[in-house]
Enzyme design. Structure first.
Site, PDB file in Angstrom:
ATOM      1  N   ARG A 102      96.338  72.947 -37.174  1.00 53.79           N
ATOM      2  CA  ARG A 102      96.270  72.638 -38.738  1.00 53.79           C
ATOM      3  C   ARG A 102      96.828  71.819 -39.028  1.00 53.79           C
ATOM      4  O   ARG A 102      98.298  71.630 -39.063  1.00 53.79           O
ATOM      5  CB  ARG A 102      96.177  74.050 -39.664  1.00 53.79           C
ATOM      6  CG  ARG A 102      97.404  74.604 -39.741  1.00 53.79           C
ATOM      7  CD  ARG A 102      97.196  75.309 -40.202  1.00 53.79           C
ATOM      8  NE  ARG A 102      98.301  76.893 -40.600  1.00 53.79           N
ATOM      9  CZ  ARG A 102      98.824  77.675 -39.537  1.00 53.79           C
ATOM     10  NH1 ARG A 102      98.213  78.254 -38.434  1.00 53.79           N
ATOM     11  NH2 ARG A 102     100.073  78.422 -39.900  1.00 53.79           N
ATOM     12  N   ARG A 160      98.298  76.894 -35.571  1.00 52.39           N
ATOM     13  CA  ARG A 160     100.373  76.171 -36.086  1.00 52.39           C
ATOM     14  C   ARG A 160      99.344  75.116 -36.406  1.00 52.39           C
ATOM     15  O   ARG A 160      99.043  74.422 -36.009  1.00 52.39           O
ATOM     16  CB  ARG A 160     100.332  76.716 -34.789  1.00 52.39           C
ATOM     17  CG  ARG A 160     101.832  75.807 -34.571  1.00 52.39           C
ATOM     18  CD  ARG A 160     102.743  76.047 -33.594  1.00 52.39           C
ATOM     19  NE  ARG A 160     104.283  75.175 -33.346  1.00 52.39           N
ATOM     20  CZ  ARG A 160     105.363  75.560 -32.740  1.00 52.39           C
ATOM     21  NH1 ARG A 160     105.351  76.320 -32.000  1.00 52.39           N
ATOM     22  NH2 ARG A 160     105.980  74.798 -33.237  1.00 52.39           N
ATOM     23  N   HIS A 161     100.583  74.598 -36.985  1.00 50.17           N
ATOM     24  CA  HIS A 161     101.079  73.268 -37.775  1.00 50.17           C
ATOM     25  C   HIS A 161     101.726  72.526 -35.735  1.00 50.17           C
ATOM     26  O   HIS A 161     103.045  72.970 -35.687  1.00 50.17           O
ATOM     27  CB  HIS A 161     101.679  72.306 -38.770  1.00 50.17           C
ATOM     28  CG  HIS A 161     101.240  74.079 -40.066  1.00 50.17           C
ATOM     29  ND1 HIS A 161     100.186  73.103 -40.144  1.00 50.17           N
ATOM     30  CD2 HIS A 161     102.018  74.613 -40.606  1.00 50.17           C
ATOM     31  CE1 HIS A 161     100.134  73.574 -41.812  1.00 50.17           C
ATOM     32  NE2 HIS A 161     100.688  74.686 -41.644  1.00 50.17           N
ATOM     33  N   VAL A 162     100.428  71.685 -35.394  1.00 52.26           N
ATOM     34  CA  VAL A 162     101.515  71.248 -34.045  1.00 52.26           C
ATOM     35  C   VAL A 162     100.758  70.041 -33.827  1.00 52.26           C
ATOM     36  O   VAL A 162      99.436  70.002 -33.980  1.00 52.26           O
ATOM     37  CB  VAL A 162     101.581  72.378 -32.938  1.00 52.26           C
ATOM     38  CG1 VAL A 162     100.203  73.241 -32.601  1.00 52.26           C
ATOM     39  CG2 VAL A 162     102.690  71.727 -31.647  1.00 52.26           C
TER      40      VAL A 162
END
Length: 406
Positions: A102, A160-162
């Site tokens: 995300r 996950r923010h990745v």
């Protein structure tokens, strides 16, 4: 006349002859028994050896050897499984491995709230990482994360923010990716004010997120930040969306054509869908169509009053718009972000057209108020002098129509 039959000598001779004959018969019978025992033993050992070899071939080749199949065909096709039926296997949906890497301030918290409800309803494993400030990973961190993701029981959705992870580079099965982005300037504005003032979940949560931010920075006017080229309002900080799709390569963090083209290629090859937040209902409809085992009934949940009571708490507070001049400067600095955004928007509309999806929303209804107001003051969109390719579809309703020629 003598009776020889009754003589003692003759009787002794007959008895000894009979004993010799019986002993010879017993010897041959015992030898015959021993011979048959050795043959039986050899046959049993040969059968056991054949079974062991067959089992070995089965394991090495991933299936039974041809000779065993031929033996089965010769003996008959019926087996225990045929007669009694196989055990009911767990049917995994396809795809059964989904990653939602995300992008920050692109509606991700709203989508995660939906996923928590859907995971309980549809019985898939949702793993949502709490790590928000580690989007760039070392090689060892990438491998560790990918291996951990691969061990999640399927079907799963990991979020996950990745930045994009290339599983195939490390010979690991590549999951399917999904994502959502938004107009780059709107995303930047949302993040700018969120870091300073938080959202409606609590008046003091921004102080918890940025406790070391001084008041001079917290209350810095956004127009001053943009026009005086503060680090937060200039590159590379503005180059934010493209690296999420470009990947972990160091050059992905440098604003330029290389990162832009690599991001586009990754979208085409690895992402099932990348939607745009301005048309979120259509994004949810497409996800429900493409991934029904994850997103079935998502739109009805999204429109329910219960969900909106939770979702309204994630709106950023105290957000206001910069001046037209500041917006023009931002657009110039974010030209690669807008190139990518326009590419994604075109791909998204093409996907809707291919599936035959009738939009449940109109674009104008999702445009922020300031875009509609500024559109009344401008007639021509801003043209990119430094870009080699002209923007396409400028005759359609465009998120950039509020720009003016400097």
């Amino acid at each position: 006349m003598k009776n020889y039959s009754s003589s003692p000598r003759l009787n002794n001779h007959s008895a000894s002859h009979s004993t010799d004959r019986n002993s010879r018969k017993g010897f041959w019978l015992s030898a015959l028994r021993l011979r048959f025992s050795l043959r039986d033993y050899a046959f049993c050992m040969a059968t056991l050896l054949l079974f062991c070899l067959g089992s070995l071939f089965y394991q090495l080749n991933g299936g039974p050897p041809k000779v065993l199949l031929e033996i089965r065909q010769y003996l008959g096709e019926s087996t225990f499984v045929d007669d009694h039926g196989p055990p009911t296997p767990r049917e995994l949906p396809f795809p059964s491995q989904v990653i939602y890497n995300r992008v920050g301030k692109c509606g991700s918290r709203t989508v995660v709230l939906l996923l928590r409800i859907l995971a309980e309803k549809h019985q898939f494993n949702l793993v949502s990482s709490d790590i928000h400030n580690k989007t760039r990973l070392t090689k060892h961190e990438q491998v560790d994360l990918m291996r951990n993701i691969s061990t999640i029981p399927q079907p799963f959705l990991y979020t996950r923010h990745v930045h994009f992870l290339n599983f195939t580079r490390f010979r690991i099965e590549q999951p399917v990716y999904i994502n959502i982005i938004r107009d780059p300037i709107n995303r930047f504005l949302s993040n700018y004010f969120f870091r300073r003032f938080g959202d409606w979940r609590g008046e003091q949560n921004h102080l918890i997120r940025t406790p070391q931010m001084k008041d001079d920075e917290r209350y810095l006017d956004i127009n001053v930040c943009i026009m005086e080229n503060y680090p937060e309002c200039s590159n590379p900080r503005l180059f934010y969306i493209v690296p999420y799709f470009c990947g972990q390569h160091p050059q992905c963090r440098e604003p330029g054509v290389w990162a832009l083209e690599r991001a586009k290629q990754n979208v085409i090859e690895n992402f099932l869908l990348v939607g745009i937040l301005e048309e979120l209902e259509d994004v949810l409809l497409l996800l429900e169509r493409l991934l029904p085992h994850y997103f079935s009934d998502v739109l009805s949940i999204y429109k329910s009053p219960t969900f909106w009571k939770m979702g309204n708490l994630t709106g950023t507070v105290k957000k206001h718009m910069p001046t037209i001049e500041a917006l023009q400067v931002l657009y110039q600095r974010m030209k690669y972000e807008y190139d990518f955004y326009n590419f994604i928007r075109d791909q998204f509309h093409l996907t809707k057209k291919k599936i035959g999806l009738k939009s449940a929303s109109q674009n104008s209804a999702h445009e922020p108020d300031f875009l509609r107001e500024l559109a009344l003051r401008t007639q021509e969109p801003l043209e990119e002098e430094e870009e080699e390719e002209e923007e396409e579809d400028m005759g359609q309703e465009d998120a950039n129509i509020w720009m003016v020629q400097p």
